[in-house]
Every structure is written in structure tokens, then in C-alpha cells.
Design a protein around this motif. Structure first.
Motif, PDB file in Angstrom:
ATOM      1  N   SER A 104       0.856  -1.178   0.000  1.00 45.05           N
ATOM      2  CA  SER A 104       0.000   0.000   0.000  1.00 45.05           C
ATOM      3  C   SER A 104       0.895   1.231   0.000  1.00 45.05           C
ATOM      4  O   SER A 104       1.825   1.340   0.805  1.00 45.05           O
ATOM      5  CB  SER A 104      -0.882  -0.012   1.244  1.00 45.05           C
ATOM      6  OG  SER A 104      -0.990   1.297   1.784  1.00 45.05           O
ATOM      7  N   GLU A 106       0.234   4.197   0.848  1.00 42.52           N
ATOM      8  CA  GLU A 106       0.028   4.897   2.129  1.00 42.52           C
ATOM      9  C   GLU A 106       0.914   4.312   3.224  1.00 42.52           C
ATOM     10  O   GLU A 106       1.523   5.035   4.002  1.00 42.52           O
ATOM     11  CB  GLU A 106      -1.445   4.729   2.552  1.00 42.52           C
ATOM     12  CG  GLU A 106      -2.408   5.591   1.804  1.00 42.52           C
ATOM     13  CD  GLU A 106      -2.740   6.823   2.623  1.00 42.52           C
ATOM     14  OE1 GLU A 106      -3.428   6.659   3.641  1.00 42.52           O
ATOM     15  OE2 GLU A 106      -2.280   7.921   2.254  1.00 42.52           O
ATOM     16  N   GLU A 107       0.931   2.985   3.262  1.00 42.43           N
ATOM     17  CA  GLU A 107       1.750   2.340   4.286  1.00 42.43           C
ATOM     18  C   GLU A 107       3.228   2.630   4.041  1.00 42.43           C
ATOM     19  O   GLU A 107       3.984   2.884   4.969  1.00 42.43           O
ATOM     20  CB  GLU A 107       1.503   0.828   4.308  1.00 42.43           C
ATOM     21  CG  GLU A 107       2.343   0.135   5.382  1.00 42.43           C
ATOM     22  CD  GLU A 107       2.046  -1.354   5.514  1.00 42.43           C
ATOM     23  OE1 GLU A 107       0.959  -1.808   5.084  1.00 42.43           O
ATOM     24  OE2 GLU A 107       2.918  -2.074   6.052  1.00 42.43           O
ATOM     25  N   GLU A 110       4.108   5.947   5.390  1.00 46.38           N
ATOM     26  CA  GLU A 110       4.232   5.932   6.849  1.00 46.38           C
ATOM     27  C   GLU A 110       5.528   5.268   7.290  1.00 46.38           C
ATOM     28  O   GLU A 110       6.203   5.726   8.204  1.00 46.38           O
ATOM     29  CB  GLU A 110       3.044   5.204   7.493  1.00 46.38           C
ATOM     30  CG  GLU A 110       1.731   5.960   7.427  1.00 46.38           C
ATOM     31  CD  GLU A 110       1.841   7.385   7.967  1.00 46.38           C
ATOM     32  OE1 GLU A 110       2.538   7.587   8.973  1.00 46.38           O
ATOM     33  OE2 GLU A 110       1.252   8.291   7.343  1.00 46.38           O
ATOM     34  N   ARG A 111       5.874   4.198   6.603  1.00 46.07           N
ATOM     35  CA  ARG A 111       7.086   3.489   6.976  1.00 46.07           C
ATOM     36  C   ARG A 111       8.332   4.315   6.637  1.00 46.07           C
ATOM     37  O   ARG A 111       9.370   4.198   7.285  1.00 46.07           O
ATOM     38  CB  ARG A 111       7.123   2.102   6.320  1.00 46.07           C
ATOM     39  CG  ARG A 111       6.148   1.116   6.981  1.00 46.07           C
ATOM     40  CD  ARG A 111       6.321  -0.309   6.497  1.00 46.07           C
ATOM     41  NE  ARG A 111       5.430  -1.244   7.202  1.00 46.07           N
ATOM     42  CZ  ARG A 111       5.756  -1.912   8.304  1.00 46.07           C
ATOM     43  NH1 ARG A 111       6.954  -1.767   8.840  1.00 46.07           N
ATOM     44  NH2 ARG A 111       4.891  -2.725   8.868  1.00 46.07           N
ATOM     45  N   ILE A 114       8.667   7.113   9.433  1.00 48.28           N
ATOM     46  CA  ILE A 114       9.247   6.649  10.693  1.00 48.28           C
ATOM     47  C   ILE A 114      10.697   7.091  10.807  1.00 48.28           C
ATOM     48  O   ILE A 114      11.153   7.550  11.846  1.00 48.28           O
ATOM     49  CB  ILE A 114       9.201   5.104  10.777  1.00 48.28           C
ATOM     50  CG1 ILE A 114       7.771   4.620  10.956  1.00 48.28           C
ATOM     51  CG2 ILE A 114      10.092   4.591  11.913  1.00 48.28           C
ATOM     52  CD1 ILE A 114       7.615   3.110  10.772  1.00 48.28           C
TER      53      ILE A 114
ATOM     54  N   VAL B  84      -4.493  -2.807   6.094  1.00 47.78           N
ATOM     55  CA  VAL B  84      -3.606  -1.693   5.786  1.00 47.78           C
ATOM     56  C   VAL B  84      -3.977  -0.474   6.610  1.00 47.78           C
ATOM     57  O   VAL B  84      -3.105   0.218   7.145  1.00 47.78           O
ATOM     58  CB  VAL B  84      -3.687  -1.361   4.282  1.00 47.78           C
ATOM     59  CG1 VAL B  84      -3.009  -0.034   4.009  1.00 47.78           C
ATOM     60  CG2 VAL B  84      -3.040  -2.459   3.466  1.00 47.78           C
ATOM     61  N   THR B  87      -2.696  -0.823  10.071  1.00 49.29           N
ATOM     62  CA  THR B  87      -1.242  -0.662  10.071  1.00 49.29           C
ATOM     63  C   THR B  87      -0.868   0.813  10.053  1.00 49.29           C
ATOM     64  O   THR B  87      -0.039   1.278  10.843  1.00 49.29           O
ATOM     65  CB  THR B  87      -0.629  -1.344   8.818  1.00 49.29           C
ATOM     66  OG1 THR B  87      -1.074  -2.687   8.765  1.00 49.29           O
ATOM     67  CG2 THR B  87       0.877  -1.289   8.874  1.00 49.29           C
ATOM     68  N   ILE B  88      -1.491   1.522   9.143  1.00 48.08           N
ATOM     69  CA  ILE B  88      -1.192   2.949   9.011  1.00 48.08           C
ATOM     70  C   ILE B  88      -1.528   3.689  10.297  1.00 48.08           C
ATOM     71  O   ILE B  88      -0.771   4.544  10.752  1.00 48.08           O
ATOM     72  CB  ILE B  88      -1.981   3.530   7.814  1.00 48.08           C
ATOM     73  CG1 ILE B  88      -1.399   2.956   6.523  1.00 48.08           C
ATOM     74  CG2 ILE B  88      -1.937   5.045   7.818  1.00 48.08           C
ATOM     75  CD1 ILE B  88      -2.244   3.218   5.302  1.00 48.08           C
ATOM     76  N   LEU B  91       1.173   3.035  12.826  1.00 48.45           N
ATOM     77  CA  LEU B  91       2.417   3.757  12.535  1.00 48.45           C
ATOM     78  C   LEU B  91       2.244   5.245  12.796  1.00 48.45           C
ATOM     79  O   LEU B  91       3.141   5.906  13.307  1.00 48.45           O
ATOM     80  CB  LEU B  91       2.835   3.501  11.081  1.00 48.45           C
ATOM     81  CG  LEU B  91       3.208   2.048  10.766  1.00 48.45           C
ATOM     82  CD1 LEU B  91       3.505   1.881   9.282  1.00 48.45           C
ATOM     83  CD2 LEU B  91       4.395   1.581  11.601  1.00 48.45           C
ATOM     84  N   ALA B  95       4.349   4.367  16.293  1.00 45.15           N
ATOM     85  CA  ALA B  95       5.069   3.097  16.353  1.00 45.15           C
ATOM     86  C   ALA B  95       6.204   3.097  15.338  1.00 45.15           C
ATOM     87  O   ALA B  95       6.181   3.847  14.364  1.00 45.15           O
ATOM     88  CB  ALA B  95       4.128   1.935  16.087  1.00 45.15           C
ATOM     89  N   ASN B  96       7.196   2.249  15.581  1.00 49.39           N
ATOM     90  CA  ASN B  96       8.333   2.157  14.668  1.00 49.39           C
ATOM     91  C   ASN B  96       8.231   0.973  13.731  1.00 49.39           C
ATOM     92  O   ASN B  96       8.930   0.895  12.727  1.00 49.39           O
ATOM     93  CB  ASN B  96       9.633   2.056  15.461  1.00 49.39           C
ATOM     94  CG  ASN B  96       9.912   3.300  16.241  1.00 49.39           C
ATOM     95  OD1 ASN B  96       9.241   3.574  17.237  1.00 49.39           O
ATOM     96  ND2 ASN B  96      10.865   4.072  15.786  1.00 49.39           N
TER      97      ASN B  96
END
Lengths: 220, 220
Positions: A104, A106-107, A110-111, A114, B84, B87-88, B91, B95-96
Motif C-alpha cells: 500500500s 500509504e503504508e 508511513e514506513r 518513521i 492496511v 497498520t497505518i 504507525l 510506532a516504529n
DNA sequence: CATTACCTTAAGATTACCTTAAGATAATAG
DNA sequence: CTATTATCTTAAGGTAATCTTAAGGTAATG
């Protein structure tokens, strides 16, 4: 924030580049591992996105190669290799995250975020009695403000940020002057001299020490 | 390294605790969100593993609560909430990492290790009571700093890096002097002498032994 | 006992760094 | 747009630390 994408599928590259640029990131792309490696040796990126299967050097080896010299730049795998074993292999190679295709967007964002989250360095750096206020762009020694030029300020800040570690002349040139290749210049000396003068540091006084043949080190 | 686990399913807690302890981590566990929050306010953990669904305060809110004061301690979600969007959300809460159940324990370990990787324990080479700090470019013997020149430092470092193996004179010339051909010189002797003097090594004292006709060997 | 390799010292050569000043460039004001 | 100023870079001379060479002494080896 400058992101390097090493990926050979043009469609994905296009998709990533556009999406990430919309998020405000500066993007550099390359489609083979060797070129990717050369780029990382020439300039510093804030984050690297890596495919696994790549021409010339695969992503895994590329990751390891980057990690020889650079252990901090976040590396994120972005790959169709989705088994647990492959994930572990990728992480062991020094990656900071391992994202499986299809993912995704979006994910992914976000990742990526971080890794930029805690880059807000403290506003005030110190070196002994010297205080550097990054927000105000001022430097004080024993409470008395000292006026430094841009380059002087950058150089001092770089050394203090790396307090306790030797900074080589090449590292300094890269970080402060963005000169990425072996280069014979004595600018550093000139600026070190200026800084020491303005801050009243004697060479024997150890706030900033010269490491002959290597570079300089800052220490309280 | 001290890890806090906030998880209410006893089986998973047991499984994690045991596995992580075997890896050498110190583990504290708690089964509800409120207790978890209070723990984080009282002491500092090196990493936090969080379930999402928890009694009293859920993992998401707990994560946000921790992040108010503490923006650096790595927080890893470990949850069955696997969409998803979730998850988003995890995060974004600070969260890391976000690991979905069921997960591979091996992968979890690797994902935990990522966060301890750059807690740079300074790279220190040792030879008996001699300590070489590469980052600081310093050498101590019995805690007393000894000032070595560039070549002395390189030579000593090379020998210590190859501790336990004989280094031939040619290997040393190549590694330290970048002299690649058979070459008649006695520089090595001169520098070995300087090192031994500065570090107070007697020739009989075996930290660095001469192998007549071959080269030298370092050994604790 | 002769030979060889290594240790030790000191002096000359070299290199890296410091320092200063002047020319080039960029920023700012008139 | 030009003048002025501040800042950066280059260059060059001086200095001190470091490296290398060389030479005499010493210990190991056969």
C-alpha cells in the motif's frame, strides 16, 4: 529529504517517484545495482528504497555493500520476494524495513516517515562552554555571543554533532562543502583557524583537536 | 537491553518472554494497557512490544500516550489487526514497526535488532590491557591514553585486527604502507620499536611477538 | 663463530597543518 | 544596476610533527 530509488521496473519507478514527489521528497532513481552503489558512494541520501532483483548487483548485495561504509542511512527493501527467510536475509543484510509487493502506498509513506521522525536534533548543541543555538543560528562561548559566518557555523556544528568521533577531512568536505570526491584543498584549515580564533581555542586546548593525517575531533 | 512486553494473551507472553530471554534480552511483561503506561513513566525501556487489543487502555492509545513524553524509544506493534488501514493507524500513532500475527519469531528478532543496531557501542579493539578506540582514534594502555602517530596507530591497529595470526612483513607493508612489491626497508622495525616503547612492551612480553624471518603476531 | 635478521638511535627529508593575505564570489544596500 | 561589503576560496610561506633512511649494536640460528 532526498530519497534514492533503485528499481528496474519502469512502471513502479514512475509510480513511486511521482507519489513521493507529491509528498515533498526529492527523488533520484536508478535502474541497476551498480549505478545505485556508485551513487551512494558519491552522495549522501536520507533514505534508500531497494528492489531485490536488479541488474548487475542485486539488492541484497547492494545493501551489504552500502553498509560497509554507511551504517546509518535507512534502507528499505521493496520487493516481491516475500518469504520469511528472504525477509530475514534482507534485514540481516542491514536493511531497516522490508516491505513486500504488492504494498500500500500509504503504508510505504508511513514506513518512510518513521525514519525521518526523530531527525529533529536538539535546538542547542554544546561543546564544553560553547553553546550552539541552531534555531537562532548563534554561538556563545562562556555566555558571550560570537559571530560566525555561515561556513564557520556549519563546520563547527558538524564537528559538535559528531562530538567524540573523529571527522575525516573527506567527511567534512562532504558534509559541509558537498564536495564528494577526493580533492586537494586547504579550505578546512582556513576555517578551522578562523573558528579557533573566534572562540579563543588554543591548539593544545582540547575542545577541538587536530588528528594529524585524519581530520579533527570535538570533545568536551 | 531491556524490553517491555504489553500483551494480554498469556501464551504469547510466555512464548515471547522465553524466546527473547534466550536471545539475551531482559524482559518485563504486563497484561494491561494502563499498567504498561505506568511502567513506561516510571522507568526507561530500550524497546516496547505492544499488542493492540488490551484491557483498560488499548495499544493504540497507549502508544500515543507514551509518545507524548518519549519520542525515541522504539515501539513495535505485534497484533492480529492486519488491515492496511490499521497498520497505518498504528504507525501514525508513533510506532516504529507494525508486525502482524501470526509472525515468525526469527523475523521479530531481526526487526527488534534493527533498533539496537546503531546504538553504537564504540568500536574498541583490545589487545591485553591495550584498548584501541577507532572512532576517537585513541589508544589506552591500563587506562592511560598514549599518543601514537598515524603510522604507529595504523600498524598497531593492523596487528590487533589480525590478532592471533602472523602478519608477514610484506602483508604489513601492503596494508599499512601500500607498498605492493618486494621491498627492502626497515621502517617496520622502527615503528615496532616506537610502539613497544610507547606502550611499555618488553620484547619478551608477548602482546606483540616477533616471528623471526616472517613478521609479527599480536596476542592477548 | 659466522651469518642473518632484528632492534635502536639519530639526523635529514618530507608531509601536514597553521597562518596570513589577496583575489574571487555572493549578498546587500544605495 | 552599480557600489559596497561580507564571505569564501586559493595560494604561498612558515613551522612543527612525522616519516624514512642509514648505520651501528644485539640477539638468534645453524
Amino acid at each position: 529529504m532526498h530519497i534514492l530509488i533503485v528499481e528496474d521496473e519502469a512502471g513502479i519507478v514512475q509510480f513511486l517517484k511521482q507519489g513521493l514527489e507529491e509528498e515533498g521528497y526529492e527523488i533520484t532513481t536508478t535502474s541497476d545495482g551498480l549505478a545505485g552503489f556508485e551513487l551512494t558512494q558519491k552522495q549522501k541520501f536520507d533514505l534508500i528504497l531497494l528492489d531485490w532483483m536488479l541488474p548487475k548487483i542485486n539488492g541484497l548485495d547492494l545493501c551489504k555493500a552500502i553498509r560497509i561504509k554507511d551504517t546509518t542511512t535507512p534502507i528499505l527493501f521493496l520487493t516481491a520476494k516475500d518469504t520469511v527467510l528472504e525477509t530475514i536475509e534482507g534485514l540481516k543484510a542491514g536493511a531497516n524495513d522490508y516491505i513486500k509487493k504488492p504494498f500500500s502506498f500509504e503504508e510505504l509513506i508511513e514506513r518512510i516517515k518513521i525514519h525521518f521522525r526523530n531527525q529533529n536534533t536538539p535546538e542547542i548543541l554544546t561543546l564544553g562552554t560553547i553553546k550552539i543555538n541552531l534555531a537562532q543560528h548563534t554561538v556563545c562561548t562562556n555566555g558571550i555571543e560570537v559571530s560566525l559566518t555561515q561556513r564557520e557555523f556549519d563546520l563547527l556544528t558538524y564537528l559538535v554533532k559528531n562530538k567524540g568521533n573523529v571527522c575525516t577531512r573527506n567527511q567534512i568536505l562532504q558534509a559541509v562543502w558537498q564536495i564528494n570526491f577526493e580533492y586537494d584543498t586547504s579550505v578546512i584549515d582556513v576555517f578551522m583557524n578562523a573558528i579557533r580564533k573566534k572562540l579563543n581555542l588554543k591548539i593544545e586546548e582540547d575542545y577541538i583537536k587536530t588528528i594529524r593525517g585524519i581530520g579533527y575531533i570535538a570533545n568536551d
